[in-house]
Design an enzyme around this catalytic site. Structure first.
Site, short mmCIF file in Angstrom:
data_model
loop_
_atom_site.label_atom_id
_atom_site.label_comp_id
_atom_site.label_asym_id
_atom_site.label_seq_id
_atom_site.Cartn_x
_atom_site.Cartn_y
_atom_site.Cartn_z
N ASP A 196 0.81 -1.21 0.00
CA ASP A 196 0.00 0.00 0.00
C ASP A 196 0.85 1.26 0.00
O ASP A 196 1.87 1.34 0.69
CB ASP A 196 -0.87 -0.04 1.27
CG ASP A 196 -1.80 1.14 1.39
OD1 ASP A 196 -2.82 1.13 0.68
OD2 ASP A 196 -1.51 2.06 2.16
N GLU A 209 1.05 -0.48 -4.97
CA GLU A 209 0.12 0.62 -5.19
C GLU A 209 0.88 1.92 -5.14
O GLU A 209 1.44 2.28 -4.11
CB GLU A 209 -0.97 0.64 -4.12
CG GLU A 209 -1.96 1.78 -4.34
CD GLU A 209 -2.57 2.33 -3.06
OE1 GLU A 209 -3.79 2.57 -3.08
OE2 GLU A 209 -1.87 2.53 -2.07
C1 LIG Z 1 -2.30 6.03 -2.06
C2 LIG Z 1 -2.89 5.87 -0.71
O1 LIG Z 1 -3.41 6.79 -0.17
N1 LIG Z 1 -2.82 4.66 -0.18
C3 LIG Z 1 -3.20 4.26 1.12
C4 LIG Z 1 -2.20 4.74 2.16
O2 LIG Z 1 -2.67 4.71 3.39
C5 LIG Z 1 -3.90 5.33 3.53
C6 LIG Z 1 -4.17 5.45 4.95
O3 LIG Z 1 -4.03 4.21 5.55
C7 LIG Z 1 -4.96 4.56 2.78
O4 LIG Z 1 -6.25 5.06 2.97
C8 LIG Z 1 -4.63 4.66 1.36
O5 LIG Z 1 -5.48 3.85 0.59
#
Ligand SMILES: CC(=O)N[C@H]1CO[C@H](CO)[C@@H](O)[C@@H]1O
Ligand SMILES: *[C@@H]1O[C@H](CO)[C@@H](O)[C@H](O)[C@H]1NC(C)=O
Ligand SMILES: *[C@@H]1O[C@H](CO)[C@@H](O)[C@H](O)[C@H]1NC(C)=O
Ligand SMILES: *[C@@H]1O[C@H](CO)[C@@H](O)[C@H](O)[C@H]1NC(C)=O
Ligand SMILES: CC(=O)N[C@H]1CO[C@H](CO)[C@@H](O)[C@@H]1O
Ligand SMILES: [Ca+2]
Ligand SMILES: [Ca+2]
Length: 580
Positions: free
Chosen positions: A219, A296
């Site tokens: 993530d 991601e």
């Molecule tokens: C790109 C992004 O925002 N990814 C994740 C990173 O962390 C946040 C908070 O935990 C997530 O909501 C996001 O999807």
């Protein structure tokens, strides 16, 4: 018979053996919303385990689960409290082991979401860090801040903004310092410049690999590293204003700044390459199939491509390609789609073991069927017939739609941090409603009337069971697609694309010498068109057979039709095979 099979596999293998994930079909589950096994209104691991056959039925090779680790659920699991424990609402470690065991029996690979950029503020690590207990004291990004010379008050060390709005720095009274949080206040960023953090996170990955997972979806990778603090002052530089200020006037919004010091730092790529090495080493040591990484990163195309590797070192197997979510929309023409597809292919490294990938939806974006009214089948067709890896968000195969959820019932932290006027633009709840299995209570998701998010109001008309029974449905189209996808022409063939009819239609041929020739016709416009397929592809015969077509289309699967007067109706996609 057995000997024959072995020889056949060997014969194919000697030419180009595909690894299990190459050209694979992947499915994202939002565990809270997939299937509730115990009636508390929240999806869980036993629920997922009870539906493993469904993944086979819809042709999935691998399933990735949004976070299941112990969490206070401020951001529904994207705030990890303990990287080695299962969140109690989702089940126990035993349930998880059972899920892995059953998934192996069914033949579906399980991939876990790993959230490295931050932990929850309720993590033991963070609590110890607040108290300055080694080695945790330096596990997070702490800073004294600056004292304003006029007011004599403490201010954050820099102007950095959180992705969830407002300052990315939060004062802690106990430690008398600020900590960095690129997301919610309850999500302190880990300090990846501390080798102990790097080591600890690798141990976490090994822990889950040893449990039998087939890889990780990682993530928010670009947020892992921030620029190093100034060695003398200990301070951090301010980020500059967004170069197109009019696009983001609100100084509390993340987009107000250009994130040159808090995103896409060079060390991030190296970290991903190290994790790839860890996966390869694990396979060497323990055998079994390749463990994969999916990453991601919402960033520029050249940056995404760097996640694949740098020529010397391999990185992510699947650096998610969100271009077909973020760079096109309901008003985009066939040419817009084709240009985005071409851009990706042009940017990809020139290596036969590197695969394109296409993501059409996820838990952070609105539903595909709502973004593309009447064109869910067409979009799924594009996803399943392009070369490379396909990633489907749960429910897109039955064209689940956004459910509007009012301000009072909104639970997504990203929306709650916004104001009541703007929350719906930020809310990810509408795309996270419970899966629509059937027409019974709570759409067969739960025996409980009350579910953590409401079930979509259309569930009695739109669910898996109905679509399974109907001869023509989104699910039937999807199943035909995943089946034809296994044909050599789709797995290994060329893909020649053309945009025709005033940018209304994207048409492409998938062909491998010695195999059937397929043509995919996608009318992205609201104009009905009659086309001659041979104008685009002269080697296609006069007659073509319909493999599958959008449910609103004029043809029926299996029908043989005239290729020279093909009815390419508005919003309809069709896959045909040349009849020799
Ligand atoms: C790109 C992004 O925002 N990814 C994740 C990173 O962390 C946040 C908070 O935990 C997530 O909501 C996001 O999807
Ligand atoms: C990278 O991956 C490819 C394909 O799997 C493999 O052939 C190659 O040896 C790998 N390179 C390194 C440096 O590990
Ligand atoms: C990839 O290799 C092919 C064949 O060697 C070549 O024609 C093509 O231009 C290369 N593409 C890139 C992006 O380097
Ligand atoms: C396209 O054809 C369909 C089916 O015949 C019809 O319902 C629709 O009105 C037509 N659209 C246009 C713009 O002519
Ligand atoms: C490019 C284009 O004409 N797109 C249209 C396709 O059809 C839908 C639904 O009729 C329209 O909303 C799009 O504008
Ligand atoms: Ca439950
Ligand atoms: Ca970070």
């Amino acid at each position: 018979m057995k000997v024959f099979v072995v020889l056949l596999v060997f014969a194919i293998g000697s030419v180009c053996a595909k690894d299990w994930w190459e050209g694979g079909n992947f499915y994202q589950i939002y565990p809270r919303s997939f299937k509730d096994s115990d009636g508390d209104g929240i999806g869980d691991l036993n629920g997922i385990a009870s539906k493993l056959e469904y993944f086979k039925e819809i042709g999935m090779d691998g399933v990735w689960l949004s976070p299941i680790f112990k969490s206070p659920m401020v951001d529904f699991g994207y705030d990890t409290q303990d990287y080695r424990e299962i969140h109690p609402e989702y089940g126990t470690m035993e349930d998880f082991e059972n899920l892995i065991k059953r998934a192996k029996e069914v033949g579906v690979k399980i991939i876990l979401d790993f959230v490295p950029n931050h932990t929850s503020d309720e993590s033991e690590w963070f609590k110890k860090s607040i108290d300055g207990i080694p080695p945790y004291d330096d596990f997070y990004v702490w800073n004294d801040g600056i004292t304003n010379p006029i007011t004599n008050k403490k201010e954050p060390p820099s102007n950095w903004l959180s992705a969830f709005r407002y300052s990315a720095w939060q004062w802690n009274d106990v430690r008398q310092q600020y900590y960095l949080h690129q997301f919610a206040i309850q999500q302190p960023d880990l300090n990846y410049r501390n080798p102990l953090v790097v080591k600890e996170m690798k141990e976490v990955l090994k822990f889950w690999l040893a449990k039998g997972v087939s890889g990780f979806r990682i993530d928010a990778v670009p947020f892992m590293f921030e620029i190093e603090a100034d060695p003398i002052t200990g301070g951090y530089p301010n980020e500059p204003r967004n170069p197109t200020p009019e696009s983001c006037p609100d100084s509390n919004d993340h987009c107000y700044l250009q994130h040159i010091y808090t995103q896409d730092q060079p060390e991030t790529y190296d970290m991903v390459y190290q994790w790839r090495e860890l996966c390869e080493q694990f396979k060497k040591d323990h055998g079994g199939d390749t463990r994969i990484l999916m990453t991601e990163a919402y960033t520029s195309l050249p940056n995404i491509i760097r996640y694949y590797g740098n020529g010397q070192r391999n990185g992510s197997h699947i650096p998610f390609n969100f271009d077909l979510i973020t760079k096109v929309n309901g008003a985009s023409t066939a040419k817009d789609f084709n240009d985005r597809i071409q851009e990706w292919f042009d940017a990809m490294p020139n290596d036969s073991r590197i695969y394109a990938n296409w993501v059409m939806g996820n838990h952070d974006n609105k539903r595909l069927a709502s973004r593309y009214k009447n064109r869910a089948d067409l979009i799924n067709m594009l996803l399943q017939t392009l070369p490379g890896v396909a990633v489907t968000y749960y429910g897109e195969e039955i064209a689940m739609e956004n459910q509007y959820i009012d301000w009072e019932h909104t639970v997504d932290t990203q929306a709650c941090n916004a104001d009541p006027a703007k929350f719906d633009d930020y809310s990810r709840d509408p795309a996270r409603t419970p899966f629509q299995w059937d027409s019974s209570t709570s759409s067969g998701f739960s025996t409980n009337q009350d579910t953590w998010l409401p079930v979509h109001e259309n569930y009695k008309k739109n669910n898996v069971l109905l679509q399974k029974r109907a001869p023509i449905s989104h699910l039937q189209v999807f199943k035909k697609l995943v089946k034809v996808r296994h044909e050599p022409s789709f797995q290994e063939g060329t893909c020649i694309r053309k945009v025709i009819q005033n940018d209304d239609i994207l048409i492409y041929k998938r062909e491998k010498a010695g195999s059937d020739k397929y043509v995919v016709i996608l009318n992205f416009s609201s104009n009905n068109r009659t086309i001659n397929i041979q104008d685009s592809f002269p080697t296609i015969s006069n007659k073509v057979e319909i493999i599958t077509t959008s449910i609103n289309g004029p043809y029926t699967d299996g029908e043989v039709v005239d290729a020279t007067k093909f009815n390419a109706q508005a919003n309809v996609g069709t896959v045909v095979v040349s009849v020799n």
